[in-house]
Design a protein around this motif. Structure first.
Motif, mmCIF file in Angstrom:
data_model
loop_
_atom_site.group_PDB
_atom_site.id
_atom_site.type_symbol
_atom_site.label_atom_id
_atom_site.label_comp_id
_atom_site.label_asym_id
_atom_site.label_seq_id
_atom_site.Cartn_x
_atom_site.Cartn_y
_atom_site.Cartn_z
ATOM 1 N N LEU A 30 35.492 47.790 46.213
ATOM 2 C CA LEU A 30 34.681 47.951 47.428
ATOM 3 C C LEU A 30 33.196 47.776 47.134
ATOM 4 N N ASN A 31 32.760 48.151 45.954
ATOM 5 C CA ASN A 31 31.343 48.030 45.545
ATOM 6 C C ASN A 31 31.269 47.175 44.288
ATOM 7 N N PRO A 32 31.370 45.861 44.455
ATOM 8 C CA PRO A 32 31.502 44.997 43.273
ATOM 9 C C PRO A 32 30.273 45.043 42.369
ATOM 10 N N ALA A 33 30.547 45.126 41.069
ATOM 11 C CA ALA A 33 29.492 45.129 40.049
ATOM 12 C C ALA A 33 29.301 43.738 39.458
ATOM 13 N N ALA A 34 30.045 42.771 39.943
ATOM 14 C CA ALA A 34 29.957 41.387 39.475
ATOM 15 C C ALA A 34 30.552 40.512 40.584
ATOM 16 N N PRO A 35 30.267 39.204 40.557
ATOM 17 C CA PRO A 35 30.829 38.325 41.596
ATOM 18 C C PRO A 35 32.352 38.448 41.721
ATOM 19 N N VAL A 36 33.029 38.650 40.602
ATOM 20 C CA VAL A 36 34.464 38.973 40.635
ATOM 21 C C VAL A 36 34.616 40.400 40.116
ATOM 22 N N HIS A 37 35.143 41.269 40.942
ATOM 23 C CA HIS A 37 35.386 42.657 40.511
ATOM 24 C C HIS A 37 36.675 43.122 41.180
ATOM 25 N N ILE A 38 37.724 43.126 40.379
ATOM 26 C CA ILE A 38 39.062 43.455 40.877
ATOM 27 C C ILE A 38 39.570 44.674 40.118
ATOM 28 N N LEU A 39 40.262 45.537 40.819
ATOM 29 C CA LEU A 39 40.885 46.703 40.198
ATOM 30 C C LEU A 39 42.386 46.456 40.102
ATOM 31 N N ILE A 40 42.934 46.663 38.924
ATOM 32 C CA ILE A 40 44.380 46.514 38.712
ATOM 33 C C ILE A 40 44.915 47.915 38.455
ATOM 34 N N ILE A 41 45.846 48.340 39.280
ATOM 35 C CA ILE A 41 46.354 49.720 39.159
ATOM 36 C C ILE A 41 47.883 49.717 39.086
ATOM 37 N N PRO A 42 48.437 50.729 38.400
ATOM 38 C CA PRO A 42 49.893 50.902 38.466
ATOM 39 C C PRO A 42 50.229 51.622 39.772
ATOM 40 N N LYS A 43 51.391 51.370 40.319
ATOM 41 C CA LYS A 43 51.796 52.127 41.509
ATOM 42 C C LYS A 43 52.142 53.573 41.132
ATOM 43 N N LYS A 44 52.546 53.771 39.897
ATOM 44 C CA LYS A 44 52.790 55.137 39.420
ATOM 45 C C LYS A 44 51.446 55.870 39.322
ATOM 46 N N GLU A 45 51.432 57.102 39.791
ATOM 47 C CA GLU A 45 50.194 57.874 39.735
ATOM 48 C C GLU A 45 50.013 58.505 38.356
ATOM 49 N N ILE A 46 49.003 58.015 37.641
ATOM 50 C CA ILE A 46 48.631 58.550 36.326
ATOM 51 C C ILE A 46 47.126 58.825 36.421
ATOM 52 N N PRO A 47 46.692 60.070 36.280
ATOM 53 C CA PRO A 47 45.282 60.392 36.556
ATOM 54 C C PRO A 47 44.287 59.713 35.621
ATOM 55 N N THR A 48 44.535 59.793 34.306
ATOM 56 C CA THR A 48 43.596 59.188 33.346
ATOM 57 C C THR A 48 44.419 58.590 32.202
ATOM 58 N N ILE A 49 43.737 57.825 31.370
ATOM 59 C CA ILE A 49 44.408 57.249 30.199
ATOM 60 C C ILE A 49 44.972 58.360 29.303
ATOM 61 N N ASN A 50 44.359 59.543 29.369
ATOM 62 C CA ASN A 50 44.864 60.668 28.554
ATOM 63 C C ASN A 50 46.286 61.066 28.920
ATOM 64 N N GLU A 51 46.713 60.733 30.115
ATOM 65 C CA GLU A 51 48.060 61.151 30.560
ATOM 66 C C GLU A 51 49.116 60.050 30.396
ATOM 67 N N ILE A 52 48.749 58.906 29.836
ATOM 68 C CA ILE A 52 49.787 57.881 29.672
ATOM 69 C C ILE A 52 50.759 58.321 28.573
#
Ligand code: AMP
Length: 113
Positions: A30-52
């Motif tokens: 929604l607030n791009p930091a570059a001309p291309v700014h895409i977010l890739i997310i898993p559909k599974k809810e994982i709060p942070t990398i610490n919880e993978i």
């Protein structure tokens, strides 16, 4: 606790979706930091990398395969791009559903500030 990204997954709020399959969703930031700014997310809810966990390894691998496909589609694979996961406060994580930032379309400075 669910986040705004869960609402995007469930189509309760709109996002500019660029890729979707059973396990992964990608949409424009929604607030791009570059001309291309895409977010890739898993559909599974994982709060942070610490919880993978080991059981998430296929999902995480798939996120990188999706990046590759998007990079080909958007023709950024040769010029280059940056992938970023922010984890917790010092990295500036604001949405607690893991997401990979794909940034491209301009020279990106390194190291980050
Ligand atoms: P982070 O700071 O790593 O947690 O990144 C969260 C990102 O989500 C930020 O770049 C926000 O601009 C982005 N964001 C937040 N809400 C939305 C939304 N509804 N649609 C698209 N991007 C969003």
């Amino acid at each position: 606790m669910s986040t705004i990204f869960k609402k995007i997954i469930d189509k309760e709020i709109n996002a500019d979706i660029v890729y979707e399959n059973d396990t992964v969703l990608a949409f424009k930031d929604l607030n791009p930091a570059a001309p291309v700014h895409i977010l890739i997310i898993p559909k599974k809810e994982i709060p942070t990398i610490n919880e993978i966990s080991l059981e998430d390894k296929e999902i995480l691998g798939e996120m990188f395969i999706v990046v590759k496909e998007i990079a080909e589609k958007l023709k950024i694979k040769n010029n280059g791009y940056r992938l970023v996961f922010n984890c917790n406060e010092d990295a500036g994580q604001t949405v607690f559903h893991i997401h990979m930032h794909l940034l491209a379309g301009r020279k990106l400075s390194w190291p980050p500030g």
